[in-house]
Scaffold this motif. Structure first.
Motif, short mmCIF file in Angstrom:
data_model
loop_
_atom_site.label_atom_id
_atom_site.label_comp_id
_atom_site.label_asym_id
_atom_site.label_seq_id
_atom_site.Cartn_x
_atom_site.Cartn_y
_atom_site.Cartn_z
N ARG A 14 -8.87 8.29 -8.65
CA ARG A 14 -7.48 7.94 -8.07
C ARG A 14 -7.76 7.46 -6.55
NH1 ARG A 14 -6.60 7.04 -12.80
NH2 ARG A 14 -6.14 8.62 -14.23
N VAL B 92 -6.23 8.46 3.23
CA VAL B 92 -7.52 7.99 2.70
C VAL B 92 -8.72 8.47 3.93
CG1 VAL B 92 -9.17 6.22 2.38
CG2 VAL B 92 -6.90 6.22 1.03
N GLU C 91 3.65 -1.58 -0.10
CA GLU C 91 2.67 -0.58 -0.25
C GLU C 91 3.57 0.80 -0.62
OE1 GLU C 91 3.12 -2.65 2.45
OE2 GLU C 91 1.43 -3.01 3.58
N GLU D 23 -0.71 3.48 -2.73
CA GLU D 23 -1.80 4.17 -2.12
C GLU D 23 -1.47 5.41 -1.74
OE1 GLU D 23 0.16 1.59 -1.11
OE2 GLU D 23 -1.15 -0.07 -0.64
N ALA E 207 -7.01 4.12 -4.64
CA ALA E 207 -6.43 3.81 -3.33
C ALA E 207 -7.22 3.44 -2.17
CB ALA E 207 -5.96 5.51 -2.82
N LEU F 165 -0.96 7.82 -4.71
CA LEU F 165 -2.71 7.96 -5.65
C LEU F 165 -2.92 9.10 -4.70
CD1 LEU F 165 -3.77 4.16 -5.97
CD2 LEU F 165 -3.66 6.23 -7.83
N MET F 166 -3.07 9.14 -3.50
CA MET F 166 -3.54 10.34 -2.97
C MET F 166 -2.85 11.57 -3.05
SD MET F 166 -6.11 8.94 -1.50
CE MET F 166 -6.79 10.27 -0.80
N GLY G 184 4.12 3.48 -7.84
CA GLY G 184 3.75 4.64 -6.69
C GLY G 184 4.84 5.64 -6.88
N GLY H 236 -0.81 5.82 3.51
CA GLY H 236 -1.69 5.90 2.72
C GLY H 236 -3.11 5.76 3.47
#
Lengths: 640, 640
Positions: free
Chosen positions: B210, B279, B192, B195, B214, B198-199, B145, B275
C-alpha cells in the motif's frame, strides 16, 4: 417637416455642421482605421456571405443557443450600422470608395429582399419558414431598425433613394403584419431599436404611417396577455432559463408608462427610452415624458457609473440591484453608454437642460470614448473601472455591435453639439466647430473656438444673415463652478440669464458678435454615494468632463497600494508626448509599503506609508500603452 | 504497527479520545441532523440506486459534460464518506441503527464488486467498458480513496473486516493495473485522494504494497510524457477547454518535488499535499518534505483567506494570482479548508509546531465550521467574506461533497486535538476532552478543561500509570500575547521551555499534575497585506482562533457604510441568547450618513459621519438567523 410646431429642439442634420478640435481627431481615427476594419471583419466573419443570395447558403459559424437563436441572426444590423457610419463619413467628406462599398451592400440587400418586402438574411437563407416566430430573441425588428437608420443616413448624405425605398417596402410589410387590426399579430421588438429608427424616418419624410407604427410598438409593449409568452407557447417552448425569458430583460414586464425603474438589458433599455422620447416629442404625449423623467431619475440616482457606463452584470448584459457598482467586473457595455447618449440627446429635445447634457457629455467623454483605442483600431465591449492589466481592447469580437456603434456616433458627433428649435439654437457640447442654421427666415452661423476638454475657454462667434432675433442657449456644465461669460467683451450677468443650466440670450444678434464662456476646469475630488459598497473609503478624480484614472504606465506600483488624501491639490499638466496629447493630473500621495511587512498575509500592526507622487490620466485613454493596471476609485489615506 | 521508528507524531485513534465542550455541540449537530440528511439525500439523489445491482440501471440524472464526465461518476465517493462519518459516530457512541445502515451499504458494494476486484458503480453499470480510460476527469481513483477511508474507519470503529476485505481486493486490482512494470499503465489519480487513503490503510496494516502504490502515485505525477495527454489522445479527444485540460488544475504540471507554487483545483491540491506528507513521514523522504514546506509557505504567504479558506475562483474551484482575495465572490470551498486541516495535521506529524497548528485551527474554526449551520442541517459550498444577504446555506447540492466531509471531520475531531509520538504527547487544540495514550510502556490520561474558544484558560490534568517520563507539548497559539502557564500552581517560565511555539515539558510526571495555560483572548485588529487590493483601506477583527464579522441581524444598516478606527477598543460579551451562545464584540464606530447626501450618485463633498455602535459575531456562525448582509473586512474610518 415635423408635424409638431412646438418649441422643441431637434438635432441639425450632419451636413450643417463641420467639426474640428478634439472630436476631429476621433473622426479621423474612425475614418482611417475603424471604417476599413468594420468592412474587413464583416467579410471575414461571413456576414456578407449570409446576405449575398448569389453565394451558396453559408455554414453556421456561431452556434445556435438554447432558445434557437444565434448572434448570426443579427448580422444584418452590422450591415445597417456600417452603412450608417459610412454615410456620416461621406457627409463629413465625400469619398467615392466608401460610397461604392455602400452601393454594393445596398445591391446585396435589394437582391435579398423578398417579393412581399421582407428583408432578413437569417430567416431568408438560414432558417426559411421561421420568420416572425420569435420576436423575443431573434432580432428581426432590431435588424430592420439598424438597416433603416442606415438608409436614412445614406439618403441624407448622398440623396440616393434606393436603400430608403427598399426599407420603405420592408416597413410596409412589417406594418401589415403587426398592429391591433384584425388578423395582425400584436408583436413588438424583442430588442428595441426599430422604434427610434422609424422616428428618424418620420422626421425625414413626415409619413404618419411610420409614426403610427412606432407609437404602436411603444404602446403595445408589456401588455397582457404577454406577446412573448404566447409566441413561446406557440413555438412549444418549455422552460427557458435565458435572461430573456424574464420580461424585465426586454423592458416588457409592464406597459412602458408604468415603468419607473431601469431594468434588464442595458442597450435595450436605452434604445427603448430613446424611441419613447422621440414619440413623446413628436406627439406631445406628456404621459410618455413623465415616465421618461422617472426612468432618468432612477438611472442617474441609482445605476450610472461615474464613467457614464451602466449595466454592471455580464449575465444579463444589464442592470442589477440599486447602487451595485462592481469595478473590476463592471460590464458597462460600450453600446449602453452610446445608447445613453442617444437618449440624453432626445431628452434635450424638450428644451436645453444641463441635467441631460451633463450626462450626455459624461457618457461621451468617458464610457463611450473608452470603447475605442486612440487610433480607432481596437475596441472594448466591457468598460471596467479597475483592471489588473488583463482587460485589453480586441481587434474584433464575436458580437461586434460596439465598433460600428462607436463609428456611427463619432462620425455624427456634429449633430450632438447643437440643437435647433424654431427660433433658438442651443450649444450642448463644446468643440471647435462651425454650424449653419436656417432660423427665423434667415441664416445663422455659429463658430466655436476652444481647446476643450483641455481648456475651458469657449469663444462662440455669431454670424447672421436676414435674421431678426433668436435665442442662443449655451450650456454651463453642472459640474462647473464660477463660470463667467462675456459678450463682445462685456461681462454677462449669469444669475439673470441662466435657465435650466444654459446661459440663454434672447436678443437681436449682430453679425460678428462674440460670446465667450470661461469655464474653470478645476480638478474635482469625487465621493461615491454612501450606499455604493464597492467604493467605500475611496475617491475619484475628474477635471471638466473627463474622469481620470491611474494607470501602471505612469505609476509603477500596484495601484491599490496608493493612499490619497481628499484635500490633495492636483496639478494639471498638458503632456503632448503621451496618449496623443492629454492633460495629466499630478499630486503627492502615499504608498503602502511592503518593505518591512514580513511574509505573513495578515498582521496586527498597520503597514508603513511612504511618500510618493501619482499621475492620473483621462479614463478614456487608458490601455493605449503597454498592458498594466488601471484604477478609477482610489483608497483614501486613513492613517495619521 | 508503523515501519518508521522515528520521533514523528501520529494522531491517536478515535476511540482513545472523548470530546466535550465546544466541539461536543458540533458532533451532536452532526449526529442529530447531518448524519440522517446524508443518507436521505443519497437516496433521493439516486446514489444508492446506481450502486445497487439489484435495481434496474438508473437513468442519467446529472448531465454528461464536454469531457464525457458527470458528477454521477463520483457518487461512490459519497458512499465512502458517509460510511466514514458514520464510523466515527459509532466510535464516539455505538449505535446499532447506524451500523445497520453501513452494513447495508457494504452489502451493496460487495455485490457491485467485479470478479477481478474492480469496484465502481458508474463504469460497471452506467458506462461499462470505459473503465480506466479517463483518469483525469472521471474520479475512479478518487472514489476508491474515499471508499478506502470509509473501510479503514469502519474497521477501526467496529472491528468488522468485510468492507476492508472488499477494498483490499480492489487495491490489489489497481496495483495490478498501474505502475512502472511491464504491461502496466503509468496512470495516477486525476483527483488526488487515494494516496492519503492508502497511507491510512498502511498505518493500520503495515502492508508495504500500500505504501508502494501511494509512493508510485506521488512519484509518477507530472512526469513526461504526460499520462493525461496520452490518455486523451487515446480517447480521440481534441480541444478541451475545461480547466482540467490544464495540468496545473490537477497539480500534474510537473513532478511534485519540483512544485513550489500552490495551483489548480484547491481540494485536489490539499489532498495531494496530505498524501505527500504521509509518504514523507512514513518513508523519511526529505525531498518531499522540502517541497511541502515551500508549498506551505506559498499558500500561507500568498493565497490563504483570513478564514482559512482558499481557492478564490469558481471557474477552476481553485487558485488564481498571488494576493487575489475577492470577498463577495470568494469560492473558498468548504472542502478545501477541510483539506487544509488534513494537510496541517500531517505537517504536525513532523513534530509539534504552531506554524502548522495555527493554520489548522484557523481553518477549523472559521472556513470549515462556516460550511455548516449551527444545527448541522444546512451547508455552504462557497464561503465568501462578504454577502449582500443572497448567499444562504442550502439543504443539498448537486455536488454534495462538502456535507459528508464536514461530518467526517467533525465526528473525528478528537484525533486532531492530540498527537502522539513514541514518548511524547502534543496538545494541538484546546477543547474539553479526555485522551488515553499508551506511552513509554505505561498509560497516560490527559484531561482538558476549558471554555475555549470563549475563554483562554486551559487546565490539563495528567494521569499516569507505570510511566517513567514523557514529553508533554502544549501549544501556545501564534496569535496569542502574554500567555502564562502554571504547573501545580507554580509559574512555568515560558521563554526557556517553548519550542516551535509549544510549551515543551520533558519530565517525570506524577499522577494528578495540573498544567494550566492562560491564553489572553484579546480582540485583535487585523491588517491585510498591502498587495491585497480587495481589502485596501479595510481591517478585520479576531479574538482567539475566531475571525469575526458584521451581520445585518446585529447591525441594522448597510454594512459597508460603517467606518471603524483601527485603535477602537472592542468589548467582548458572551451572549447566551444568540447563535447557541457566542462571545460578541462591541465597539463605537461611525456610519456614513445618507441623510443630507441628496439624490446624486456622486458629489464633491465628503459625506457626513454619525456615531453608532457595532456588534461583531464569530464568522462561523453567520447566516444562522434571517437573511442579511455579512462583512469581514470593514472600511477604516478615514475622516477627521
Amino acid at each position: 417637416m415635423s408635424v409638431s410646431e412646438s418649441h422643441t429642439y431637434r438635432p441639425p442634420s450632419l451636413p450643417q455642421i463641420s467639426v474640428g478640435g478634439f472630436w476631429r481627431s476621433r473622426i479621423a481615427a474612425v475614418r482611417e482605421h475603424t471604417a476599413p476594419v468594420l468592412y474587413e471583419r464583416a467579410v471575414a466573419a461571413g456576414t456578407l456571405d449570409q446576405v449575398d443570395v448569389d453565394k451558396p447558403v453559408p455554414e453556421l459559424r456561431i452556434p445556435i443557443g438554447p432558445s434557437g437563436d444565434t448572434q448570426q441572426m443579427f448580422w444584418d444590423s452590422d450591415i445597417g450600422k456600417i452603412i450608417e457610419a459610412y454615410a456620416y463619413l461621406v457627409s463629413d467628406k465625400r469619398d467615392p470608395a466608401i460610397e461604392e462599398r455602400v452601393d454594393y451592400l445596398v445591391g446585396l440587400l435589394k437582391k435579398l429582399q423578398q417579393p412581399d418586402g421582407y428583408l432578413n438574411s437569417w430567416f431568408t437563407r438560414m432558417q426559411p419558414g421561421k420568420r416572425w416566430t420569435n420576436l423575443r430573441d431573434c432580432h428581426e425588428m432590431y435588424n430592420a431598425g439598424h438597416l433603416l437608420e442606415g438608409a436614412v443616413a445614406y439618403y441624407q448624405a448622398t440623396g440616393k433613394r434606393e436603400f430608403l425605398d427598399i426599407m420603405e417596402r420592408y416597413l410596409d410589410h412589417i406594418a401589415d403584419q403587426f398592429g391591433t387590426g384584425e388578423g395582425q399579430k400584436r408583436g413588438y421588438p424583442g430588442h428595441e431599436e426599430l422604434e427610434l429608427a422609424l422616428m428618424s424616418l418620420y422626421r425625414l419624410t413626415g409619413d404618419q404611417k411610420r409614426l403610427d407604427l412606432a407609437s404602436y410598438f411603444i404602446n403595445e409593449r408589456g401588455r397582457l396577455p404577454h406577446y412573448f409568452d404566447q409566441e413561446a407557447a406557440d413555438r412549444g417552448e418549455k422552460v427557458n432559463k435565458r435572461p430573456s425569458a424574464n420580461h424585465e430583460y426586454s423592458q416588457s414586464h409592464k406597459p412602458v408608462r408604468e415603468q419607473d425603474k431601469v431594468v434588464g438589458h442595458a442597450v435595450r433599455a436605452m434604445y427603448l427610452y430613446s424611441g419613447m422620447a422621440d414619440v413623446a416629442m413628436e406627439t406631445g404625449d406628456d404621459s410618455l415624458r413623465q415616465a421618461l423623467d422617472k426612468l432618468w431619475d432612477d438611472l442617474t440616482s441609482k445605476r450610472l457609473y461615474l464613467t457614464g457606463g451602466m449595466g454592471p452584470s455580464k449575465e444579463n448584459e444589464g442592470f442589477t440591484a440599486d447602487y451595485d457598482f462592481p469595478n473590476e467586473s463592471a460590464y458597462a457595455e460600450t453600446c449602453a453608454s452610446i445608447g445613453l447618449v442617444f437618449w440624453a440627446r432626445r431628452m434635450l429635445g424638450f428644451g436645453p437642460n444641463t441635467r441631460y447634457a451633463d450626462v450626455m457629455e459624461q457618457a461621451l467623454y468617458n464610457g463611450v470614448l473608452s470603447g475605442m483605442s486612440l487610433d480607432g483600431a481596437k475596441f472594448f465591449y466591457e468598460n471596467p473601472l479597475e483592471s489588473r492589466g488583463d482587460h485589453r481592447r480586441w481587434e474584433w469580437h464575436q458580437c461586434p455591435c460596439c465598433p460600428p456603434n462607436l463609428a456611427r456616433l463619432t462620425a455624427s458627433i456634429g449633430t450632438y453639439i447643437y440643437g435647433q428649435s424654431e427660433n433658438g439654437i442651443a450649444v450642448h457640447l463644446f468643440c471647435d466647430s462651425t454650424g449653419h442654421f436656417d432660423i427665423a427666415g434667415g441664416k445663422v452661423t455659429l463658430t466655436q473656438e476652444t481647446r476643450y476638454p483641455w481648456d475651458g475657454k469657449v469663444a462662440i462667434r455669431v454670424g447672421v444673415e436676414n435674421v431678426d432675433r433668436f435665442t442662443l442657449s449655451a450650456r454651463i456644465p453642472g459640474w462647473s463652478r464660477n463660470t463667467t461669460a462675456t459678450l463682445n467683451g462685456d461681462k454677462v450677468e449669469l444669475e439673470m440669464n441662466v435657465q435650466d443650466g444654459y446661459l440663454t440670450l434672447d436678443r437681436q444678434w449682430k453679425d460678428g458678435d462674440i460670446l465667450v464662456l470661461t469655464i474653470p476646469l478645476d480638478t474635482r475630488v469625487i465621493w461615491p454615494h454612501p450606499e455604493i459598497r464597492q467604493n467605500a473609503g475611496r475617491i475619484a478624480l475628474a477635471r471638466g468632463p473627463l474622469l481620470y484614472c491611474l494607470a501602471s504606465a505612469d505609476n509603477p506600483f500596484p495601484l491599490n497600494r496608493i493612499r490619497v488624501r481628499p484635500d490633495t491639490s492636483f496639478v494639471p499638466e498638458f503632456r503632448q508626448d503621451i496618449l496623443d496629447g492629454v492633460t495629466v493630473l499630478k499630486a503627492p500621495a502615499r504608498l503602502v509599503a511592503t518593505e518591512g511587512w514580513g511574509t505573513t498575509l495578515y498582521r496586527e500592526s498597520a503597514p508603513l506609508l511612504v511618500d510618493t507622487t501619482i499621475t492620473a490620466v483621462p479614463y478614456f485613454a487608458w490601455d493605449n500603452r503597454e498592458a498594466g493596471e488601471m484604477l478609477v476609485w482610489m483608497p483614501v489615506d486613513s492613517q495619521g
